[in-house]
Motif scaffolding. Structure first.
Motif, short mmCIF file in Angstrom:
data_model
loop_
_atom_site.label_atom_id
_atom_site.label_comp_id
_atom_site.label_asym_id
_atom_site.label_seq_id
_atom_site.Cartn_x
_atom_site.Cartn_y
_atom_site.Cartn_z
N ILE A 245 10.96 2.78 15.24
CA ILE A 245 10.70 2.82 13.88
C ILE A 245 11.68 2.49 12.95
N VAL A 246 11.22 1.63 11.82
CA VAL A 246 12.18 1.44 10.98
C VAL A 246 12.06 2.11 9.66
N PRO A 247 13.07 3.01 9.25
CA PRO A 247 12.73 3.85 7.80
C PRO A 247 12.62 3.05 6.85
N GLY A 248 12.02 3.05 5.62
CA GLY A 248 11.69 2.32 4.53
C GLY A 248 10.81 3.09 3.34
N ASP A 249 11.11 2.54 2.30
CA ASP A 249 10.17 2.83 1.23
C ASP A 249 8.67 2.21 1.21
N VAL A 250 7.79 2.85 1.84
CA VAL A 250 6.83 2.55 2.15
C VAL A 250 5.43 3.30 1.79
N ASP A 251 4.37 2.71 1.57
CA ASP A 251 3.11 3.27 1.31
C ASP A 251 1.94 3.06 2.30
N SER A 252 1.45 4.22 2.64
CA SER A 252 0.05 4.04 3.79
C SER A 252 -0.69 3.27 3.34
N PRO A 253 -1.68 2.36 4.10
CA PRO A 253 -2.94 1.51 3.60
C PRO A 253 -3.81 2.37 2.82
N GLU A 254 -4.43 1.69 1.83
CA GLU A 254 -5.44 2.29 1.13
C GLU A 254 -6.71 2.29 1.88
N THR A 255 -7.30 3.23 1.98
CA THR A 255 -8.47 3.60 2.99
C THR A 255 -9.46 4.59 2.68
N GLU A 256 -10.62 4.17 2.30
CA GLU A 256 -11.79 5.09 1.99
C GLU A 256 -12.19 6.05 3.32
N VAL A 257 -12.20 7.25 3.12
CA VAL A 257 -12.71 8.09 4.46
C VAL A 257 -13.66 8.97 3.81
N GLN A 258 -14.88 8.79 4.59
CA GLN A 258 -15.97 9.87 4.55
C GLN A 258 -15.67 10.95 5.16
N GLU A 259 -15.71 12.13 4.42
CA GLU A 259 -15.57 13.54 5.08
C GLU A 259 -16.79 13.77 6.05
N PRO A 260 -16.63 14.58 6.93
CA PRO A 260 -17.36 15.10 7.74
C PRO A 260 -18.21 16.08 7.19
N LEU A 261 -19.73 16.08 7.19
CA LEU A 261 -20.71 16.88 6.49
C LEU A 261 -20.82 17.99 7.26
N PHE A 262 -20.64 18.04 8.45
CA PHE A 262 -21.01 19.26 9.48
C PHE A 262 -19.73 19.55 10.37
#
Length: 262
Positions: A245-262
């Motif tokens: 792992i290389v530490p750095g000032d990074v952001d996670s990828p933008e991802t749309e997530v459908q939350e579970p309904l049940f």
């Protein structure tokens, strides 16, 4: 990040503890290169109570006081395991369980492993659970009362079995609940189904910025950006075993997530 997997080194029984791989080689098969796997004598610990080869450096480990425990995960799955006395809390803390109890103690590490095998053989309580399944249990937990009932029933069954078996020398019954570490935070509360969503991005590639709020074994509950309205994800940090792992000032990828309904 260089995903590897790379060798994680070996455990030195002569007092040095965990040693890094001297050649920083790729892992072969599991977490080690072939050379480190040969150096690591701790692998013989699981067979010492069945008459298998035990190197001299491992004898003090097997002769040390040990505990037998039961750990139950958020979906109600229960496993049996052993812990050296000096790893009394840390061993269970790293399991990612939501409930656990110490059910026996012994002055002999061989005896505690015999008891562990007996519990598996007689009560069908397994000794292993995949890391990914432990994390998934937190995302899809069972109803709280059922998890507690399952754990209490298994503790009762194991205690009765050990009393009948008369294992020895020095096997003493215990009825001691484990106290979750404060770092587990809300993950210690067995959240309702659908509360946490598993992190959708692959940790082993790209950049990831995580604000960690709670830990349970290899799983962490984290936000990808600050703010109370930011979504929280269950992230399996165990996937990074053997990664560079290389530490750095990074952001996670933008991802749309459908939350579970049940």
């Amino acid at each position: 990040m260089s995903a590897g997997p790379w060798c994680t080194g070996w455990y030195d029984l002569d007092g040095a503890g965990r040693r890094p791989c001297p050649g920083r080689r790729p892992a072969v098969g599991s977490r080690q290169c072939a050379d480190c796997a040969l150096r690591d004598q701790f692998r013989f610990v699981h067979h010492g109570h069945t008459g298998g080869y035990v190197p001299a450096a491992l004898e003090p480990v097997l002769a040390a006081p040990h505990l037998l425990y039961l750990a139950t995960f958020a979906d109600g799955f229960t496993k049996v395991g052993t812990a050296a006395e000096h790893r009394r809390t840390g061993r269970i803390d790293e399991q990612g369980a939501v409930l656990a109890s110490y059910v026996a103690a012994t002055t002999d590490g061989r005896v505690v492993r015999e008891a562990e095998d007996l519990v598996t053989a007689e009560l069908d309580v397994p000794q292993h659970r995949r890391r990914a399944a432990k994390v998934a249990a937190l995302a899809r937990p069972a109803e709280r009362a059922r998890v507690r009932t399952r754990h209490a029933e298994t503790v009762q069954q194991v205690s009765a079995l050990l009393a009948r078996a008369g294992l020895g020398p020095g096997l003493m019954p215990l009825d001691e609940p484990w106290t979750p570490p404060s770092d587990m935070g809300v993950l210690a509360g067995m959240p309702p189904q659908g509360s946490w969503v598993e992190y959708p991005s692959d940790l082993r590639s790209g950049g990831h910025g995580l604000l960690v709020e709670a830990c349970a074994g290899s799983a962490v509950l984290a936000r990808t950006r600050p703010g109370p309205d930011a979504g929280r994800y269950l992230v399996d940090l165990g996937r990074l075993t053997g990664a560079r792992i290389v530490p750095g000032d990074v952001d996670s990828p933008e991802t749309e997530v459908q939350e579970p309904l049940f």
